[in-house]
Motif scaffolding. Structure first.
Motif, short mmCIF file in Angstrom:
data_model
loop_
_atom_site.label_atom_id
_atom_site.label_comp_id
_atom_site.label_asym_id
_atom_site.label_seq_id
_atom_site.Cartn_x
_atom_site.Cartn_y
_atom_site.Cartn_z
N PRO A 2 38.50 38.48 48.23
CA PRO A 2 38.21 39.43 47.16
C PRO A 2 36.95 40.22 47.46
N THR A 3 36.82 41.34 46.80
CA THR A 3 35.62 42.14 46.90
C THR A 3 34.81 41.95 45.65
N PHE A 4 33.60 42.50 45.67
CA PHE A 4 32.69 42.29 44.56
C PHE A 4 32.12 43.62 44.11
N PRO A 5 32.95 44.53 43.59
CA PRO A 5 32.40 45.81 43.12
C PRO A 5 31.54 45.61 41.89
N VAL A 6 30.38 46.21 41.87
CA VAL A 6 29.49 46.12 40.71
C VAL A 6 29.26 47.51 40.18
N SER A 7 29.59 47.71 38.93
CA SER A 7 29.37 49.01 38.30
C SER A 7 28.21 48.91 37.34
N ARG A 8 27.15 49.69 37.57
CA ARG A 8 25.99 49.68 36.69
C ARG A 8 26.03 50.92 35.82
N GLN A 9 25.96 50.67 34.51
CA GLN A 9 25.98 51.78 33.57
C GLN A 9 24.59 52.37 33.49
N LEU A 10 24.36 53.43 34.26
CA LEU A 10 23.05 54.04 34.27
C LEU A 10 22.96 55.12 33.22
N ASP B 174 35.67 33.18 42.82
CA ASP B 174 35.36 34.55 43.26
C ASP B 174 35.33 35.46 42.05
N LEU B 175 34.43 36.41 42.05
CA LEU B 175 34.28 37.34 40.93
C LEU B 175 34.70 38.73 41.35
N ASN B 176 35.62 39.31 40.60
CA ASN B 176 36.07 40.68 40.83
C ASN B 176 35.76 41.54 39.61
N ASN B 177 35.73 42.84 39.83
CA ASN B 177 35.56 43.82 38.73
C ASN B 177 34.32 43.51 37.88
N THR C 228 30.91 41.55 32.34
CA THR C 228 32.34 41.28 32.29
C THR C 228 32.85 41.17 33.71
N CYS C 229 33.81 40.30 33.92
CA CYS C 229 34.32 40.10 35.27
C CYS C 229 35.66 39.39 35.22
N LEU C 230 36.33 39.39 36.35
CA LEU C 230 37.56 38.62 36.53
C LEU C 230 37.24 37.43 37.42
N GLU C 231 37.40 36.22 36.86
CA GLU C 231 37.18 35.00 37.63
C GLU C 231 38.47 34.63 38.36
N VAL C 232 38.38 34.49 39.67
CA VAL C 232 39.50 34.00 40.46
C VAL C 232 39.11 32.62 40.96
N VAL C 233 39.76 31.59 40.40
CA VAL C 233 39.32 30.21 40.60
C VAL C 233 40.36 29.45 41.43
N LYS C 234 39.88 28.76 42.44
CA LYS C 234 40.76 27.93 43.25
C LYS C 234 40.46 26.48 42.94
N ALA C 235 41.45 25.79 42.39
CA ALA C 235 41.29 24.39 42.03
C ALA C 235 42.00 23.51 43.04
#
Length: 228
Positions: free
Chosen positions: A25-33, A172-175, A188-195
C-alpha cells in the motif's frame, strides 16, 4: 470496574476476513492548508505604509507584538488587517497561520503514528499513554458500541491486546488525511490489517486528538469494517 466485551467484538479483533492482499500500500497524506491570498502575497514586499506612520515606527510595532498561537485569533487579526489595508501585517499573519497549521498537522500525524505503533505491537502501556484522561474520551471498536471514559477505554484495549493473536500485527494505513483547528485535530484513514492466517481486513477509522499542555493526546477512536 471490569469491562466485558461481547464475543462479537473479541472475534472482530481476532479475525479480520474481508479482503486479500493487493500489494504494497501507499501512504498518501493530504494536508488541508489554508487557502492562499494572492493579493496579500503581492503586497508582501510592498513599500506602502499606513498614513501618518513612519516605516521604522511600524516595523517596531510589529516586531514587539507578542506571538499569537490561537488559530481563531490569528484568523480574526488577519481579516482585520486586510480590512484596514495593512497588507504588511496581513502577510505576516498569514505566514503565522500557515506555520501554526502545518506544525499542528505534523504533530497530529505524529500522535496518530504513535497510536498505530502501540496497536501494531500490542503495547498496552504505550496505548494507555496516548489517551487523554477524562470521561469525555471514547472508543468504538469494529462491530461494537461506544465505550466512554479513560478507564473503560484502556480496559477495552487491554482485551484487544490480550486477545488470542500474535503480536506484532501488520496495519497499513491508506488515504490518510489530517485536519487541525485550534486545540483539536483529527485523522481519517483506511486501516488495512493483516491478522493470523494471512487474512486481511479493512476498517475506516477516525481518530480525534486534543492538545493538552502542549501535547496531542487521543480522545476518540472510531473504526468500522468496510465490506468489499
Amino acid at each position: 470496574m471490569a469491562l466485558r466485551l461481547s464475543p462479537l467484538v473479541i472475534q472482530t479483533h481476532r479475525s479480520l476476513f474481508f479482503s486479500r492482499p493487493t500489494g504494497s500500500p501507499t501512504f498518501p497524506v493530504s494536508r488541508q492548508l489554508l487557502p492562499s491570498n494572492n493579493s496579500i502575497l503581492r503586497c508582501r514586499n510592498s513599500s506602502w505604509m499606513p498614513p501618518n506612520v513612519k516605516r521604522g515606527e511600524a516595523r517596531e510595532k510589529h516586531n514587539t507584538e507578542e506571538p499569537i498561537f490561537d488559530e481563531q485569533i490569528l484568523q480574526r487579526e488577519l481579516e482585520k488587517a486586510v480590512h484596514n489595508e495593512d497588507y504588511t501585517r496581513a502577510a505576516k499573519l498569514r505566514d503565522d497561520l500557515r506555520v501554526l497549521h502545518e506544525d499542528g498537522v505534523a504533530s497530529v500525524l505524529s500522535a496518530n503514528a504513535r497510536f498505530y505503533d502501540a496497536f501494531r505491537s500490542g503495547d498496552l502501556a504505550a496505548m494507555q499513554s496516548i489517551w487523554s484522561r477524562g470521561d469525555h474520551v471514547y472508543v468504538v471498536h469494529p462491530g461494537a458500541g461506544r465505550i466512554s471514559g479513560h478507564e473503560l477505554v484502556v480496559d477495552s484495549w487491554e482485551i484487544v491486546c490480550c486477545a488470542d493473536r500474535e503480536f506484532p500485527i501488520t496495519i497499513d494505513l491508506n488515504n490518510v488525511e489530517a485536519r487541525v483547528s485550534g486545540g483539536l485535530g483529527y485523522v481519517t484513514c483506511l486501516e488495512v490489517v493483516k491478522a493470523g492466517g494471512g487474512r486481511w481486513g479493512k476498517q475506516v477509522a477516525t481518530n480525534v486528538f486534543e492538545r493538552v499542555d502542549g501535547r496531542w493526546s487521543m480522545c476518540a477512536h472510531h473504526a468500522s469494517h468496510v465490506e468489499e
